[in-house]
Design a protein around this motif. Structure first.
Motif, PDB file in Angstrom:
ATOM      1  N   ASP A 412       0.819  -1.222   0.000  1.00 26.03           N
ATOM      2  CA  ASP A 412       0.000   0.000   0.000  1.00 26.03           C
ATOM      3  C   ASP A 412       0.858   1.280   0.000  1.00 26.03           C
ATOM      4  N   GLY A 413       2.157   1.128  -0.138  1.00 30.82           N
ATOM      5  CA  GLY A 413       3.034   2.302  -0.236  1.00 30.82           C
ATOM      6  C   GLY A 413       3.524   2.823   1.100  1.00 30.82           C
ATOM      7  N   SER A 414       3.091   2.198   2.210  1.00 27.54           N
ATOM      8  CA  SER A 414       3.585   2.669   3.514  1.00 27.54           C
ATOM      9  C   SER A 414       4.945   2.003   3.812  1.00 27.54           C
ATOM     10  N   ARG A 415       5.616   2.498   4.863  1.00 31.47           N
ATOM     11  CA  ARG A 415       6.936   1.975   5.202  1.00 31.47           C
ATOM     12  C   ARG A 415       6.827   0.556   5.748  1.00 31.47           C
ATOM     13  N   LYS A 416       7.640  -0.344   5.233  1.00 33.07           N
ATOM     14  CA  LYS A 416       7.628  -1.718   5.733  1.00 33.07           C
ATOM     15  C   LYS A 416       8.559  -1.829   6.934  1.00 33.07           C
ATOM     16  N   MET A 417       7.988  -2.267   8.054  1.00 35.26           N
ATOM     17  CA  MET A 417       8.809  -2.358   9.269  1.00 35.26           C
ATOM     18  C   MET A 417       8.767  -3.750   9.899  1.00 35.26           C
ATOM     19  N   HIS A 418       8.061  -4.672   9.236  1.00 36.99           N
ATOM     20  CA  HIS A 418       7.991  -6.028   9.801  1.00 36.99           C
ATOM     21  C   HIS A 418       8.923  -6.957   9.031  1.00 36.99           C
ATOM     22  N   PHE A 419       9.957  -7.393   9.701  1.00 37.88           N
ATOM     23  CA  PHE A 419      10.881  -8.356   9.104  1.00 37.88           C
ATOM     24  C   PHE A 419      11.054  -9.497  10.093  1.00 37.88           C
TER      25      PHE A 419
END
Ligand code: HEM
Length: 501
Positions: A412-419
């Motif tokens: 959705d274009g938001s920052r990915k912070m789940h790894f």
């Protein structure tokens, strides 16, 4: 004569014995991590480590697993390679792991600076006050003006800028960011043309120091280079002296705050000059090289360049300059660039390789995420090298050596912070700025500077590699562990300003 020779010989044996004995006697105690002293007394593994830290640690991890202690030049370093276990080391709730003492030893050696009580805290307070939040907006304006001055000249756009210019991309990025960053933080005199010339000269000296830096830290310079470093240090102290600074307008609030603190502590002016040199180094040593990698990755990945250009047009509009104009720029645009943010995170993942070091103040039990416990010995150092253990972990970052511009973007274009690692969510998934007490206090300003520069380059300029098939150069192995990596060689490119027809 013969007698003196014998006395010297005996003294030498005593000295070597004194240095090597603790190493020869040291044995692994129960519960301690595997100990690898190397085959050379005292030096241990120093030679292999200094030659290529990344390859050395990879080999050690393969041999010993995620935690091991190695001897390097008479000191013992325990490397922890499991990022799921970083938490206790970074948080250090037991107050047993010290950053300040180690950092102070280093700055004394490299910058000749004698730290005062409370320096570390003061640098972080100054940075929270002046390199973040509202003050950062003011500094961004200064930085934009500095970039305009440097890239267009004091009179703004001229016809010359619209012709193709060829340069080395690394040289161009480092030179531009250094001069703009230096002038924005250290201020201008009334003679801007002279300031630009002085910044150029300072950059050349800075680069020379920068090239010698890794071997200087490891005490590997030849006598001639040693003398040269001394001369360079004196030149920086003189050029950045507080006496010269009095003539300047618009020195950043950041530096003013810190220098005032030092004055109030009664720190001598000559020591303040050394502090300035240290701040020049901290603020300018990584931004240029990081900008280089970001632009190079964009030039090598057309789909990424297209996405960044599209986003830049959305937030800035179509930009063209008219004669004598400077870059006009909505600085609020910096808050609305998720694609460029992801490019920056990915660039730093691939190019930033800090070492986090803490001195162990008393025997310490390290609890690993898998439940295992290790005893770390008082007097040793504990070290994290996230480039190998996090940035290049294929479990956390699939195909870790590949530049993937949207790696840090959600669909959705938001920052990915789940790894994730081993199916568990991981907190430390990218660590270019270090972490905990020693996290880089200039990180928000650094990102703004680099983003401004990249946005200017992709918006106002046509740019291309001279040879589009040129491979991305490999990293200079001397620089592992010292912040942003540098390429083994430069890459030729050309650029020209887009102007009103
Ligand atoms: C891409 C650019 C940058 C990178 C990758 C970077 C990275 C780092 C890292 C990893 C550290 C911690 C070192 C350690 O743990 O020993 C650090 C410290 C520091 N950085 Fe940065 N940095 C950057 C730009 C800047 C800028 C622009 C400034 C200031 C304007 C700055 C100011 C500092 C200072 C003052 C420290 C020492 C902090 C302390 O003593 O605790 N950095 N940086």
């Amino acid at each position: 004569m013969v007698l003196w020779g014998q006395v010297l010989g005996v003294l030498l044996v005593i000295l070597v014995g004194y240095l090597c004995l603790p190493g020869l006697l040291r044995r692994r105690k129960p519960q301690e991590p595997p100990l690898d002293k190397g085959s050379v007394p005292w030096l241990g593994h120093a030679i292999a480590f200094r030659k290529n830290m990344f390859e050395f640690l990879k080999g050690m991890r393969a041999k010993h697993g995620d935690v091991f202690t190695v001897q390097l030049g008479g000191q013992y370093f325990t490397f922890v390679m499991d990022p799921l276990s970083f938490g206790p080391i970074i948080k250090d709730t037991q107050r047993t792991l010290d950053f300040v003492q180690y950092a102070q030893e280093l700055v004394r050696k490299v910058f000749g600076y004698q730290p005062t009580e409370g320096d570390h805290q003061m640098i972080h307070s100054a940075s929270s006050k002046h390199l973040m939040g509202d003050s950062l907006e003011d500094l961004n304006k200064v930085m934009l003006n500095s970039l305009s001055l440097i890239m267009l000249g004091p009179k703004g756009w001229s016809l010359d800028a619209s012709f193709w210019h060829e340069d080395g991309l690394f040289q161009f990025c480092y030179n531009t960011l250094f001069k703009a960053g230096y002038l924005s933080l250290f201020g201008y005199t009334k003679n801007v043309a002279q300031d630009l010339l002085q910044a150029e000269e300072l950059f050349m000296k800075f680069r020379r120091f920068d090239l010698l830096f890794p071997r200087f830290v490891y005490s590997l310079l030849s006598p001639r280079e040693w003398l040269e470093v001394g001369q360079l240090q004196r030149l920086f102290h003189k050029t950045l002296s507080v006496e010269h600074n009095l003539e300047k307008d618009g020195m950043s609030g950041w530096l003013c705050y810190m220098l005032q603190f030092l004055r109030e502590q009664g720190v001598a002016p000559a020591m303040q000059d050394k502090f300035n040199f240290m701040m020049l180094w901290a603020s300018q040593g990584n931004t240029g090289p990081t900008s280089f990698w970001a632009l190079l990755f964009l030039l090598k990945h057309p789909e990424a360049m297209q996405a960044v250009r599209k986003e830049a047009t959305e937030v800035l509009g179509e930009a063209r300059l008219e004669a004598t104009q400077f870059f006009t720029f909505k600085l609020s645009a910096l808050q609305h660039t998720p694609v460029l943010n992801s490019v920056m995170e990915e660039t730093l993942r691939l190019a930033a390789s800090p070492t986090l070091l803490r001195a162990i103040q008393k025997d310490y039990i390290l609890k690993m995420a898998n439940g295992q416990e290790y005893l770390l010995r008082h007097g040793d150092k504990v070290a994290l090298f996230p480039y190998l253990s996090v940035h290049m972990d294929p479990d956390i970052h699939p195909k870790p050596t590949t530049f993937k511009y949207d790696r840090f973007l959600n669909p959705d274009g938001s920052r990915k912070m789940h790894f994730y690692k081993e199916g568990k969510k991981i907190h430390h998934y990218n660590m270019p700025w270090g972490s905990g007490v020693s996290i880089c206090p200039g990180r928000f300003f650094a990102l703004s500077e680099i983003k401004l520069f990249i946005l200017i380059m992709v918006t106002y300029f046509d740019l291309e590699l001279m040879d589009p098939d040129t491979p991305v150069p490999s990293m200079d192995p001397q620089r592992w562990g010292f912040g942003t990596l540098q390429p083994r060689h430069d890459v030729r490119f050309r650029y020209r300003l887009k102007c009103m027809e």
